[in-house]
Motif scaffolding. Structure first.
Motif, PDB file in Angstrom:
ATOM      1  N   CYS A  70       0.828  -1.209   0.000  1.00  0.00           N
ATOM      2  CA  CYS A  70       0.000   0.000   0.000  1.00  0.00           C
ATOM      3  C   CYS A  70       0.864   1.261   0.000  1.00  0.00           C
ATOM      4  N   THR A  74       0.853   4.145  -3.045  1.00  0.00           N
ATOM      5  CA  THR A  74       0.366   5.489  -2.765  1.00  0.00           C
ATOM      6  C   THR A  74       1.124   6.558  -3.538  1.00  0.00           C
ATOM      7  N   GLN A  98      -2.843  11.440  -0.988  1.00  0.00           N
ATOM      8  CA  GLN A  98      -1.488  10.900  -0.886  1.00  0.00           C
ATOM      9  C   GLN A  98      -0.871  11.229   0.464  1.00  0.00           C
ATOM     10  N   ILE A 101      -2.652   9.036   3.332  1.00  0.00           N
ATOM     11  CA  ILE A 101      -2.322   7.605   3.319  1.00  0.00           C
ATOM     12  C   ILE A 101      -0.838   7.397   3.603  1.00  0.00           C
ATOM     13  N   SER A 104      -0.180   7.953   7.277  1.00  0.00           N
ATOM     14  CA  SER A 104      -0.786   6.899   8.076  1.00  0.00           C
ATOM     15  C   SER A 104       0.027   5.608   8.004  1.00  0.00           C
ATOM     16  N   LEU A 105       0.425   5.220   6.788  1.00  0.00           N
ATOM     17  CA  LEU A 105       1.166   3.977   6.625  1.00  0.00           C
ATOM     18  C   LEU A 105       2.582   4.090   7.176  1.00  0.00           C
ATOM     19  N   LEU A 151      -3.615   5.665  11.704  1.00  0.00           N
ATOM     20  CA  LEU A 151      -4.817   6.365  11.245  1.00  0.00           C
ATOM     21  C   LEU A 151      -5.070   7.625  12.064  1.00  0.00           C
ATOM     22  N   SER A 154      -2.408  10.411  11.282  1.00  0.00           N
ATOM     23  CA  SER A 154      -2.663  11.072  10.002  1.00  0.00           C
ATOM     24  C   SER A 154      -3.898  11.959  10.074  1.00  0.00           C
TER      25      SER A 154
END
Length: 312
Positions: A70, A74, A98, A101, A104-105, A151, A154
């Motif tokens: 993921c 992104t 962008q 995500i 967050s990742l 999550l 972000s």
């Protein structure tokens, strides 16, 4: 220098000041992305199909592989478009998605690597109690916490960053939308955003890395107490792959987010950022497959061959 601008989006300058490098970087990034897709998908497949890999270590590794898939998806497709052609714009919505995500990742990976260090600590320092401590329910809870923290982080940091008063040229001196570059693009007061980023860096980078170092300090002491050389090699072998991944990931993160404010550091940070976004997700599955006998056995078994004979 590219002089495009967009009233509703941003211009990702990337490496446009080095046009001779763009086509080379396109090939490198494309090959790395394909290897990332192949390597991480293979780990997910092996961890699902082979019963010998149904253990906490490979549960967390599967989470890491899915996260890396993921993570690169992104930013890499947009990066390839910008490297190949003259159009280097990204819409405000695309940049927002962008940023959310990616942040967050990235946060999730910091926490997940810490969780994996705890798993290795229990495996080496408390081997007789490993199955009792690291049970499936705890594994799911720890993985859930890692994803939830990413999550929340972000959700908290993205809106203030996107509400900054950006300069009219809207040129982001980077190849993707990320917090430090957007803060530099602002023509207003960014004190709150810089404090927020500094606090987040402590809780998301410094604290997890400190916990990992403490875990490996305890692991090192436990390994040194093992009398046989074979036992020490086996104990170290259970941690070496994760330690390499941690070194690759955190060295690039620190170079990107904890660098001094000067043009040289900013230019160098773009190359570290490229490695952070593209290189580490490519190398992670290679590190785990090339250094892990169980993964290699599962791979040969998937191909219909005897993994034990291939290892010998």
């Amino acid at each position: 220098m590219v002089n495009q601008s967009s009233p509703t989006g941003f211009l990702l300058l990337g490496f446009s000041e080095h046009p001779h490098l763009e086509k080379i970087l396109f090939v490198v990034v494309l090959c790395s992305y394909l290897l990332t897709l192949l390597g991480n998908t293979l780990i997910l497949l092996l961890s699902t199909l082979d019963p010998r890999l149904h253990s906490p270590m490979y549960f967390f590794l599967s989470n890491l592989s899915f996260l890396d898939l993921c993570f690169t998806t992104t930013c890499v497709p947009q990066m390839l478009v910008n490297l190949w052609g003259p159009t280097k714009t990204i819409s405000f919505l695309g940049c927002s998605v962008q940023l959310f995500i990616f942040m967050s990742l990235g946060t999730t990976e910091c926490i997940l690597l810490t969780v994996m260090a705890f798993d290795r600590y229990v495996a080496v320092c408390r081997p007789l109690h490993y199955a009792t401590i690291i049970h499936p329910r705890l594994c799911r809870q720890l993985a859930g916490v890692a994803w939830a923290i990413g999550l929340v982080q972000s959700t908290v940091q993205t809106p203030p960053t996107l509400h900054l008063p950006f300069c009219p040229h809207r040129q982001i001196d980077n190849f993707l939308c990320e917090v430090p570059s957007l803060i530099r693009l602002s023509c207003g007061d960014t004190t709150f955003n810089e404090i927020q980023m500094a606090v987040a860096s402590v809780f998301i980078v410094v604290v997890p890395l400190s916990l990992i170092l403490v875990s490996y300090g305890a692991i090192a002491r436990a390994v040194l107490r093992i009398r046989s050389a074979k036992g020490r090699r086996k104990a170290f072998g259970t941690c070496s792959s994760h330690l390499i991944v941690v070194t690759l990931f955190y060295s690039s993160v620190i170079a990107v987010y904890l660098q001094p404010k000067n043009p040289y550091a900013q230019e160098r940070g773009k190359f570290f950022g490229l490695f952070y976004a593209v290189g580490t997700p490519t190398l992670n599955p290679l590190v785990y497959t090339l250094r892990n006998k169980e993964v290699k056995r599962a791979f040969w078994k998937l191909l219909g061959k005897d993994g034990d004979s291939e290892e010998s």
